[in-house]
Write a protein that holds these residues in place. Structure first.
Motif, PDB file in Angstrom:
ATOM      1  N   ILE A 198      61.702  20.844  52.859  1.00  0.00           N
ATOM      2  CA  ILE A 198      61.297  19.450  52.571  1.00  0.00           C
ATOM      3  C   ILE A 198      61.306  19.199  51.060  1.00  0.00           C
ATOM      4  CG2 ILE A 198      59.406  17.789  52.735  1.00  0.00           C
ATOM      5  CD1 ILE A 198      58.463  19.277  55.276  1.00  0.00           C
TER       6      ILE A 198
ATOM      7  N   ASP B 125      56.742   8.145  51.981  1.00  0.00           N
ATOM      8  CA  ASP B 125      55.420   8.615  51.538  1.00  0.00           C
ATOM      9  C   ASP B 125      55.488   9.390  50.225  1.00  0.00           C
ATOM     10  OD1 ASP B 125      56.640  10.894  52.583  1.00  0.00           O
ATOM     11  OD2 ASP B 125      54.884  11.551  53.718  1.00  0.00           O
ATOM     12  N   ARG B 126      56.692   9.540  49.669  1.00  0.00           N
ATOM     13  CA  ARG B 126      56.833  10.210  48.366  1.00  0.00           C
ATOM     14  C   ARG B 126      57.243   9.186  47.331  1.00  0.00           C
ATOM     15  NH1 ARG B 126      57.577  13.751  51.945  1.00  0.00           N
ATOM     16  NH2 ARG B 126      57.092  15.935  51.639  1.00  0.00           N
TER      17      ARG B 126
ATOM     18  N   CYS C 145      62.859  17.087  58.009  1.00  0.00           N
ATOM     19  CA  CYS C 145      63.932  16.186  57.608  1.00  0.00           C
ATOM     20  C   CYS C 145      65.027  16.817  56.760  1.00  0.00           C
ATOM     21  CB  CYS C 145      63.261  15.048  56.858  1.00  0.00           C
ATOM     22  SG  CYS C 145      64.310  14.046  55.894  1.00  0.00           S
TER      23      CYS C 145
ATOM     24  N   ASP D  20      63.887   8.629  61.834  1.00  0.00           N
ATOM     25  CA  ASP D  20      63.047   9.600  61.146  1.00  0.00           C
ATOM     26  C   ASP D  20      61.813   9.891  62.014  1.00  0.00           C
ATOM     27  OD1 ASP D  20      61.843  11.184  59.260  1.00  0.00           O
ATOM     28  OD2 ASP D  20      62.016   9.732  57.628  1.00  0.00           O
TER      29      ASP D  20
ATOM     30  N   HIS E  79      66.473  11.796  50.831  1.00  0.00           N
ATOM     31  CA  HIS E  79      65.632  13.021  50.909  1.00  0.00           C
ATOM     32  C   HIS E  79      66.435  14.304  50.803  1.00  0.00           C
ATOM     33  CE1 HIS E  79      61.707  14.903  52.648  1.00  0.00           C
ATOM     34  NE2 HIS E  79      61.787  14.974  51.331  1.00  0.00           N
TER      35      HIS E  79
HETATM   36  C1  NG6 Z   1      54.874  17.023  54.524  1.00  0.00           C
HETATM   37  C2  NG6 Z   1      53.935  15.832  54.448  1.00  0.00           C
HETATM   38  C3  NG6 Z   1      54.293  14.898  55.577  1.00  0.00           C
HETATM   39  C4  NG6 Z   1      55.752  14.515  55.515  1.00  0.00           C
HETATM   40  C5  NG6 Z   1      56.605  15.763  55.510  1.00  0.00           C
HETATM   41  C6  NG6 Z   1      58.068  15.469  55.345  1.00  0.00           C
HETATM   42  C7  NG6 Z   1      51.656  16.275  53.578  1.00  0.00           C
HETATM   43  C8  NG6 Z   1      50.289  16.808  53.892  1.00  0.00           C
HETATM   44  N1  NG6 Z   1      52.539  16.273  54.583  1.00  0.00           N
HETATM   45  O1  NG6 Z   1      54.626  17.889  53.466  1.00  0.00           O
HETATM   46  O2  NG6 Z   1      53.490  13.760  55.523  1.00  0.00           O
HETATM   47  O3  NG6 Z   1      56.007  13.774  54.370  1.00  0.00           O
HETATM   48  O4  NG6 Z   1      56.219  16.602  54.438  1.00  0.00           O
HETATM   49  O5  NG6 Z   1      58.536  14.764  56.425  1.00  0.00           O
HETATM   50  O6  NG6 Z   1      51.914  15.891  52.461  1.00  0.00           O
HETATM   51  S1  NG6 Z   1      60.073  14.742  56.669  1.00  0.00           S
HETATM   52  O7  NG6 Z   1      60.259  14.039  57.927  1.00  0.00           O
HETATM   53  O8  NG6 Z   1      60.667  14.035  55.574  1.00  0.00           O
HETATM   54  O9  NG6 Z   1      60.487  16.134  56.768  1.00  0.00           O
END
Ligand code: NG6
Ligand code: CA
Length: 515
Positions: A102, A171-172, A81, A41, A136
């Protein structure tokens, strides 16, 4: 028009028409390998030492590359992602389907049951299929996930026989595991609630309790606090089910080992989808401080360790010569993605995207050109390849390797590059490549041979300079780069080659709007 230019254009046009013709590698039915796809990731092209990193060492990934094929032109299909994962599994560009940007914490399942996936196709070919790690791609029907009930549809409804998941991102919210259809270890007396708004006035968040956080946030990520880190979104309950960030990598390895052990006597497909090196980067204590790059570097070391553990298990089960391993990443690198973990301050001279410009969220090469390695001991001659291969091609290519035909309407954008993946003669890879950033109304990169067109339809954050904070860079609607002379995409030559640009624009429109 001068002759060189006109022959260049003829070549471009010719490639366009042959581009989806398959070049299957002939693999004997008796030899069909197990398949493991390891998807990191946010790991950048330059984050591994086999691609030139010197600030840290990734010995396990380097070993995989030394024993297999290291692709210099390996890509994921998007620089975020969810769309990359959608395209990897379905073999279709994410921009063709709504809701593939996302995914938020309460996203319903994005891939609908009935849609063919790598997993369903390999299942048809007789493989036992499993996914371990980050999902995700949403869970549940239209109303979103029923966190206290049956979480379906999900991976099991689109071809996986088993799953052990981080349901959204680290982070979610929520910070729990999902095993098959349920949140693992959930106590019904302490139900899980997940929402977009604060559940009560006194609910502690990254804003109200900022001083208490063990890792502060820099943008977003100021919702519910778990394990001393505030996240995107809010949740309550499910306390017995919650994990510690520091333990995630160990869990992915444990569950992957279980899967390989249980299925060692039959063909299997494992999608190892670890959370590293996505924010919040909070590697296990034994990896903390192992690099000079802070937790971002330490998380890379943790990911490398996971790769090593999986390889050890293959050796222990005597499966290394029986298993094709593909290592990729879901998008390019980002340093500050919302937490103050020192990634920028401690970066030094490290180039997370290698020589390339741009990273996560960008259509510059660094956004989607990622570490890409295949290894099948005893069957694939070790070496290097500059064939253009992309995660979206794995659906068609792995099906070909497994001897599985693809139904007519399925996996339409997936090119069979199995010969390139296995280093076989004539393995040319893709003739063209579309790189998207996030959702349907996004930005696009279009690579064909040495040419790279950028098309900007959205004014969102572009992360062009990876070593700095995210920002929106002002760019014209179209740019053209000559990747041979200018792999860093610094010199826009659109005005010098208007015919090339016009041709590429027309082709990109046809691909994006076609079908
Ligand atoms: C963004 C988030 C980032 C990350 C990304 C998804 C904020 C400001 N930023 O919206 O931190 O979570 O989404 O990342 O919230 S991914 O690798 O899963 O696509
Ligand atoms: Ca990612």
């Amino acid at each position: 028009m001068n002759t060189t230019l006109s022959s260049a254009l003829t070549a471009i046009a010719a490639c366009f028409f042959v581009s989806l013709i398959a070049s299957p590698a002939d693999v004997d039915a008796a030899e069909r390998p197990n398949i493991i796809v390891i998807m990191a990731d946010d790991l950048g092209y330059g984050d591994v030492s086999c691609n030139g990193a010197t600030a840290l060492q990734t010995p396990n990934i380097d070993k995989l590359a030394a024993e297999g094929i290291r692709f210099t032109d390996g890509y994921c299909s998007a620089s975020t992602c969810t769309p990359t994962r959608f395209s990897f599994l379905t073999g279709e560009f994410a921009f063709r389907s709504k809701g593939t940007g996302i995914a938020p914490p309460n996203s319903p399942a994005i891939i609908q049951p009935g849609m063919e996936t790598v997993a369903s196709l390999l299942g048809k070919a007789g493989y036992t299929t499993g996914v371990v790690g980050k999902w995700h791609l949403g869970l549940g029907g239209e109303g979103g996930p029923d966190w206290n009930g049956e979480l379906k549809p999900g991976p099991l409804e689109i071809g996986f026989d088993s799953c052990f998941l981080l349901p959204t991102t680290n982070d979610r919210v929520p910070q729990v595991y999902v095993e098959n259809h349920r949140v693992a270890n959930l106590d019904p007396a302490d139900p899980l609630w997940v929402g977009r708004k604060k559940p009560s006035k006194d609910h502690p968040t990254g804003i109200s309790e900022r001083e208490s956080l063990k890792m502060d946030w820099s943008h977003g990520h100021n919702g519910t606090i778990h394990n001393g880190i505030s996240r995107i979104g809010f949740y309550t309950g499910g306390n017995a089910a919650r994990f510690r960030d520091e333990d995630l990598a160990d869990k992915w390895v444990e569950k992957s080992n279980e899967f390989m052990e249980q299925n060692q006597d039959k063909p299997f497909f494992l999608f190892f989808s670890g959370h590293d090196i996505h924010v919040p980067r909070m590697p296990h204590e034994r990896f903390q401080g192992k690099t000079t790059l802070g937790y971002r570097g330490d998380a890379i070391i943790e990911f490398d360790w996971c790769v090593g553990e999986i390889m050890k298990t293959l050796d222990r089960l005597d499966l290394a010569e029986n298993t094709l391993v593909v290592l990729t990443s879901d998008n390019g690198p980002v340093l500050d993605d919302g937490y103050k973990d020192g990634a920028i301050e401690k970066n030094g001279d490290h180039r997370a995207a290698g020589i390339y410009t741009g990273g996560k969220y960008s259509v510059h090469e660094g956004g989607t050109r990622i570490p890409f390695i295949t290894r099948w001991k005893g069957h694939v001659e070790p070496g290097e390849s500059d064939a253009v291969v992309c995660t979206i091609d794995l659906a068609a290519s792995l099906s070909a390797i497994a001897g599985q035909e693809i139904p007519e309407q399925a996996c339409q954008d997936s090119v069979d590059v199995s010969k390139a993946l296995l280093g076989r003669e004539g393995g040319e890879g893709r003739q063209w490549l579309v790189q998207q950033d996030n959702g349907r109304r996004g930005n696009y990169g279009f690579r064909k041979g040495k040419w790279k067109l950028h098309r900007y339809d959205s004014g969102r954050t572009q992360n062009v300079v990876v070593e700095e904070s995210l920002r929106v860079s002002k760019v014209p609607e179209f740019m053209l780069f000559d990747l041979e002379k200018d792999p860093e995409e610094q010199h826009d030559v659109l005005d010098d080659y208007p015919e090339v640009a016009a041709q590429l624009k027309a082709e990109l429109v046809e691909i994006v709007q076609g079908k």
